[in-house]
Motif scaffolding. Structure first.
Motif, short mmCIF file in Angstrom:
data_model
loop_
_atom_site.label_atom_id
_atom_site.label_comp_id
_atom_site.label_asym_id
_atom_site.label_seq_id
_atom_site.Cartn_x
_atom_site.Cartn_y
_atom_site.Cartn_z
N ASN A 123 -13.79 -49.64 -13.70
CA ASN A 123 -14.33 -50.34 -14.87
C ASN A 123 -13.93 -49.70 -16.20
N ARG A 124 -12.77 -49.05 -16.21
CA ARG A 124 -12.23 -48.52 -17.46
C ARG A 124 -11.15 -49.44 -18.02
N TRP A 138 -9.19 -53.20 -17.01
CA TRP A 138 -8.94 -54.39 -16.19
C TRP A 138 -7.76 -55.15 -16.75
N ASP A 196 -8.83 -54.40 -11.39
CA ASP A 196 -9.17 -53.06 -11.88
C ASP A 196 -8.02 -52.13 -11.53
N VAL A 251 -20.32 -52.92 -17.31
CA VAL A 251 -18.90 -52.79 -17.64
C VAL A 251 -18.71 -52.53 -19.14
N CYS A 262 -15.36 -51.30 -21.06
CA CYS A 262 -14.16 -51.58 -20.27
C CYS A 262 -13.17 -52.40 -21.10
#
Length: 252
Positions: free
Chosen positions: A87-88, A90, A111, A145, A148
């Protein structure tokens, strides 16, 4: 010698045929060669009627393809498709495939930490709702998230107000690549290439529903749980996430 009769005024909208004899035989064709239209209300293009096979009034027969619009986000990725945790970062993109009932569109979100498809949406229309539904699917699956980054191309679906509002609602940050630069989203293109090879081009699809089922089955059963990836140390996306997100892995 000019005729003494004044010219007759055209009727509000009339159509007459113009025929010409063949230059080789001097015979007249059995079918009129052209249709000539006169309209008192204005130029031919403004008339509400049209000849068979011609373009609709007021529209050009040939359309210029639309170019992607200006980005609504900066490029925060710059082709660095890596992340140290889920979740850094996408990636999202849209692909289409033809069936006997027409095209079917897929918007998928990946992801980059584990290459897992965290959300997707499938529809017979490529509208902004397609991208919004895919994002909603990903958020529902992943939970918190906030922060993100979602990197996309400059497609109108990702530039829409609905999609931008959805990003802000979930505390996410948008990112967009350059126009015509496939490398700016190469990691997502690689997934679609696999999908095309293993599902889309394997056979002819009669209905949208059977292609929809095949796509979902391949993603959830094969891609996530059976297909081992070199970039993940010969693990599947599910295995990689399970191992790398355990407390023991974080402690190490």
């Amino acid at each position: 010698m000019p005729s003494g009769r004044p010219p007759t005024a055209p009727t509000p909208c009339s159509t007459r045929t113009r025929t010409t004899p063949s230059s080789a035989t001097g015979t007249w064709p059995t079918r009129p060669a052209t249709l000539v239209r006169t309209c008192a209300s204005g130029p031919r293009g403004a008339c509400a009627h049209r000849t068979a096979g011609g373009p609709r009034s007021g529209r050009s027969a040939a359309r210029t393809p639309k170019l992607p619009g200006p980005p609504v986000h900066d490029d925060l990725v710059e082709r660095d498709f890596t992340a140290e945790a889920p979740n850094r970062l996408w990636l999202a993109d849209i692909t289409a495939h033809r069936t006997g009932e027409g095209k079917l569109y897929l918007c998928a979100i990946k992801d980059v930490f584990s290459n897992r498809i965290v959300g997707y949406s499938i529809s017979d229309r490529m509208k902004s709702r397609l991208a919004v539904d895919a994002l909603s699917s990903a958020v529902a699956r992943r939970g918190d998230v906030a922060g993100c980054i979602l990197h996309t191309d400059r497609g109108s679906q990702f530039r829409s107000r609905k999609h931008v509002r959805a990003l802000h609602r979930h505390g996410m940050v948008g990112s967009m690549g350059k126009v015509g630069a496939a490398g700016d989203n190469a990691a997502m293109e690689s997934f679609f290439a696999l999908l095309q090879k293993n599902v889309l081009d394997r056979r002819t699809w009669t209905t949208r529903q059977e292609l929809r089922i095949a796509i979902v089955t391949w993603i959830e059963r094969t891609y996530h749980r059976r297909r081992r990836q070199e970039a993940l140390g010969r693990l599947t996306p599910i295995e990689y996430e399970t191992i790398m997100t355990t407390p023991a892995a974080h402690a190490a």
